[in-house]
Design an enzyme around this catalytic site. Structure first.
Site, mmCIF file in Angstrom:
data_model
loop_
_atom_site.group_PDB
_atom_site.id
_atom_site.type_symbol
_atom_site.label_atom_id
_atom_site.label_comp_id
_atom_site.label_asym_id
_atom_site.label_seq_id
_atom_site.Cartn_x
_atom_site.Cartn_y
_atom_site.Cartn_z
ATOM 1 N N SER A 75 0.749 -1.153 0.058
ATOM 2 C CA SER A 75 -0.200 0.059 0.109
ATOM 3 C C SER A 75 0.967 1.269 0.095
ATOM 4 O O SER A 75 0.360 2.355 -0.237
ATOM 5 C CB SER A 75 -0.857 0.051 1.266
ATOM 6 O OG SER A 75 -0.301 0.202 2.415
ATOM 7 N N LYS A 134 0.923 5.128 6.841
ATOM 8 C CA LYS A 134 0.281 5.841 5.530
ATOM 9 C C LYS A 134 1.057 7.236 5.752
ATOM 10 O O LYS A 134 1.896 7.422 6.539
ATOM 11 C CB LYS A 134 -1.061 5.992 5.667
ATOM 12 C CG LYS A 134 -1.770 4.676 5.826
ATOM 13 C CD LYS A 134 -1.947 3.815 4.341
ATOM 14 C CE LYS A 134 -2.600 2.623 4.714
ATOM 15 N NZ LYS A 134 -2.522 1.748 3.803
#
Length: 226
Positions: free
Chosen positions: A38, A92
């Site tokens: 990701s 993230k």
């Protein structure tokens, strides 16, 4: 019971060391293996990263209770946090700060009315494609207010390419993965409260290539992250 007491007495040095290491991981610095794609091309599957848990707050070990505020996350920081949806530890990038108005239109981010700009990435980062997707991948440099970093987009893959505009609430942050079309981030789990952010990631410690029998990637040792 006597046997247990004897065992504890004989190993108290090791037990104190073990407790100290756990406390350090909880309050000072923690390390993680990157299990998913990701955050490609910035973080690769098999990277071992260290999260500075003192970058933003001093917390009581084993809790999210803040003892002292040190700094606030900035746009572009790569952070670890507990998912508000599941409690899982995620990594993230901070894209939206408290009070920001953020929207996305066909992959293009717009922050406080200012459109991000994009250009094809070059150099080594342009070759770091997500290994778990066989379709077309484009590696781009995304320039936001006060930050520039590489991302991957996958034009042929179904993804949430548009949202908003939304206003980031006070005390919360909007997170996105650099692998923009293969990341479960704030588009799906919502904003992330300040107290859920657990650390900042600035370097890769080392990396093991899971597709090549976990051989070390020598070019990833100590890599500084954008």
């Amino acid at each position: 019971m006597k046997r247990i007491k004897k065992l504890l007495a004989e190993n108290k040095g090791f037990l104190f060391f073990l407790f100290g290491m756990i406390a350090v991981r909880s309050a000072v610095a923690d390390w993680y293996g990157v299990p998913s794609g990701s955050m490609y091309p910035t973080l690769m599957i098999g990277d071992r990263i260290i999260a500075d848990r003192l970058a933003y707050d001093l917390k009581i070990p084993f809790t999210d209770v803040i003892v002292k505020h040190i700094a606030d996350p900035k746009r572009g920081d790569i952070v670890t946090f507990s998912s508000p949806e599941s409690g899982d530890r995620l990594v993230k990038r901070v894209v939206g700060l408290p009070g920001d108005i953020v929207e996305m239109r066909g992959e293009q981010l717009i922050i406080n009315g200012e459109k991000a700009t994009y250009a094809a990435a070059d150099g080594n980062v342009a070759t770091q494609l997500s290994p778990d997707y066989s379709g077309r991948q484009l590696v781009l440099n995304e320039r936001l207010p006060d930050n520039e970093h590489p991302i991957i987009v996958m034009p042929e893959r179904a993804a949430a390419r548009s949202f908003g505009p939304v206003t980031v609430p006070e005390g919360q942050y909007l997170m996105l993965g650099d692998n923009r079309d293969a990341s479960k981030d704030s588009r799906y789990i919502g904003f992330v409260k300040r107290e859920l952010i657990t650390g900042r990631v600035k370097h890769v410690a080392f990396s093991l290539d899971t597709g090549k029998y976990y051989l070390p990637r020598s070019d990833r040792v100590g890599v500084s992250l954008q």
